[in-house]
Motif scaffolding. Structure first.
Motif, mmCIF file in Angstrom:
data_model
loop_
_atom_site.group_PDB
_atom_site.id
_atom_site.type_symbol
_atom_site.label_atom_id
_atom_site.label_comp_id
_atom_site.label_asym_id
_atom_site.label_seq_id
_atom_site.Cartn_x
_atom_site.Cartn_y
_atom_site.Cartn_z
ATOM 1 N N TYR A 40 63.460 35.419 45.976
ATOM 2 C CA TYR A 40 62.944 34.237 44.826
ATOM 3 C C TYR A 40 63.719 34.044 43.674
ATOM 4 O O TYR A 40 64.434 35.483 43.174
ATOM 5 N N GLN A 56 65.341 33.219 40.173
ATOM 6 C CA GLN A 56 64.435 32.523 38.458
ATOM 7 C C GLN A 56 65.507 32.571 37.607
ATOM 8 O O GLN A 56 65.766 33.428 36.377
ATOM 9 N N SER A 84 65.363 30.667 31.710
ATOM 10 C CA SER A 84 64.332 29.943 30.986
ATOM 11 C C SER A 84 63.888 28.074 32.336
ATOM 12 O O SER A 84 64.204 27.615 32.402
ATOM 13 N N GLN A 142 63.342 27.462 37.102
ATOM 14 C CA GLN A 142 62.501 26.978 37.825
ATOM 15 C C GLN A 142 62.812 28.551 38.929
ATOM 16 O O GLN A 142 63.959 28.704 39.013
ATOM 17 N N MET A 143 62.056 28.982 39.057
ATOM 18 C CA MET A 143 61.601 29.945 40.235
ATOM 19 C C MET A 143 61.911 29.069 41.566
ATOM 20 O O MET A 143 61.623 27.811 42.349
ATOM 21 N N LEU A 174 63.598 29.669 45.974
ATOM 22 C CA LEU A 174 63.615 30.164 47.101
ATOM 23 C C LEU A 174 65.260 30.014 47.439
ATOM 24 O O LEU A 174 66.323 29.399 47.381
ATOM 25 N N MET A 200 66.862 36.560 37.447
ATOM 26 C CA MET A 200 65.919 37.158 37.626
ATOM 27 C C MET A 200 65.862 37.397 39.112
ATOM 28 O O MET A 200 65.387 36.158 39.228
ATOM 29 N N PHE A 225 63.021 38.272 42.482
ATOM 30 C CA PHE A 225 62.379 38.662 42.994
ATOM 31 C C PHE A 225 61.585 38.661 44.609
ATOM 32 O O PHE A 225 62.407 37.813 44.983
ATOM 33 N N GLY A 236 57.320 41.602 44.138
ATOM 34 C CA GLY A 236 57.781 42.476 43.161
ATOM 35 C C GLY A 236 57.862 42.433 41.439
ATOM 36 O O GLY A 236 58.734 41.250 41.169
ATOM 37 N N THR A 237 58.337 43.803 41.413
ATOM 38 C CA THR A 237 58.456 42.775 39.477
ATOM 39 C C THR A 237 59.913 42.760 39.370
ATOM 40 O O THR A 237 59.829 42.370 38.007
ATOM 41 N N GLN A 239 57.868 39.922 33.518
ATOM 42 C CA GLN A 239 57.811 40.436 34.304
ATOM 43 C C GLN A 239 57.316 39.070 34.914
ATOM 44 O O GLN A 239 58.359 38.553 35.458
ATOM 45 N N GLY A 240 56.850 39.872 36.651
ATOM 46 C CA GLY A 240 56.628 38.887 37.752
ATOM 47 C C GLY A 240 55.282 37.503 37.530
ATOM 48 O O GLY A 240 54.824 38.287 36.138
ATOM 49 N N GLN A 286 56.471 29.620 49.626
ATOM 50 C CA GLN A 286 55.508 28.778 48.402
ATOM 51 C C GLN A 286 56.617 28.252 47.378
ATOM 52 O O GLN A 286 57.759 28.669 47.438
ATOM 53 N N PHE A 316 57.790 26.311 43.993
ATOM 54 C CA PHE A 316 57.410 26.943 42.606
ATOM 55 C C PHE A 316 57.334 25.363 41.867
ATOM 56 O O PHE A 316 58.743 24.293 42.170
ATOM 57 N N GLY A 317 57.423 24.792 40.651
ATOM 58 C CA GLY A 317 57.237 23.747 39.877
ATOM 59 C C GLY A 317 58.148 24.405 38.953
ATOM 60 O O GLY A 317 58.288 25.515 38.949
ATOM 61 N N PRO A 318 58.361 23.505 37.656
ATOM 62 C CA PRO A 318 58.511 24.368 36.563
ATOM 63 C C PRO A 318 58.641 25.000 35.742
ATOM 64 O O PRO A 318 59.137 25.662 34.664
ATOM 65 N N ARG A 348 56.031 26.298 29.251
ATOM 66 C CA ARG A 348 56.362 27.077 28.444
ATOM 67 C C ARG A 348 54.616 26.762 27.312
ATOM 68 O O ARG A 348 55.247 25.927 26.412
#
Lengths: 115, 112
Positions: A37, A39, A42, A44-45, A47, A89, A91, A106-107, B41-42, B101, B103-105, B108
């Motif tokens: 993934y 990201q 700021s 969205q994450m 795929l 980032m 992941f 993962g981190t 962080q994750g 999976q 994800f949504g936005p 915050r």
């Protein structure tokens, strides 16, 4: 217990060059999914790419490809021709199958793309 | 195909106030997840639903956090009362019984 390890907290790459992000995982399952993934800051994450463990062929999505080594429990992501928009980032994630609704992350690896 | 929807996108509250987040998963996705993501962080799983039943809420601080998924579709996550350390992005995700999976936005949250 399933764990996912990303040993590179930060990576950098020159624009147009190739970079590889590493991921290892620990599992006793024989069937599972692996994912990368992305990201952006700021944002969205999303795929990037997925791999089913039963498939020997490495997944590819345009400039993104993986090197899946099942015996070594390794799942690295290669980004070719890196672009500024790849900065994010990243992941790595694992999901057992069948019957596995839990995802293990993962981190993360922070990728910087240098113009 | 519509993605995972979340609202609000941003929320600022004072500590000890309450707040609620809403999530609408991708149509047909039986599994819904709420994650908390601290900056840098994750994602950390808070709660996981399968249809309208809870599968895993082991990391949900139940003294202040609650979540529900009535009718097995959309879901709300509530924090009452909020603490400073709850400042984070709250992510909702959904999935089928296989595959990825989505994800949504995210929402915050800033707790002052």
């Amino acid at each position: 217990a399933q764990t996912v390890t990303q040993s590179q907290p930060e990576m950098s790459v020159q624009e147009a060059e190739t970079v590889t992000l590493s991921c290892t995982y620990d599992t006793s399952e024989s069937d599972y999914y692996l994912f990368w993934y992305k990201q952006p800051p700021s944002r969205q994450m999303i795929l990037v790419i997925r791999q089913e463990a039963y498939k020997q062929q490495n997944a590819t999505e345009n400039r993104f490809s993986v090197n899946f080594q099942k015996a070594a429990k390794s799942f690295s992501l290669k980004i070719s021709d890196s672009q500024l928009g790849d900065a994010a980032m990243y992941f790595c994630a694992y999901r057992p199958f069948p019957g596995g609704n839990q995802f293990y992350f993962g981190t993360g690896t922070s990728l910087t793309v240098i113009p | 195909e519509a993605g995972v929807a979340q609202s609000p996108r941003y929320k600022i509250i004072e500590k000890r106030q309450s707040v609620a987040f809403w999530c609408n998963p991708i149509s047909g996705h039986a599994t819904l997840y709420w994650y908390q993501q601290i900056l840098g962080q994750g994602p950390k799983l808070l709660i996981q639903f399968q249809n309208n039943g809870v599968v895993d809420d082991s990391q949900l601080p139940k003294d202040r956090f609650s979540a529900e998924r009535l009718k097995g579709v959309d879901s709300t996550l509530k924090i009452q009362p909020a603490k400073l350390e709850d400042s984070a992005v709250y992510l909702c995700a959904s999935s089928l019984d296989w595959g990825a999976q989505f994800f949504g936005p995210g929402t915050r949250l800033t707790v002052l």
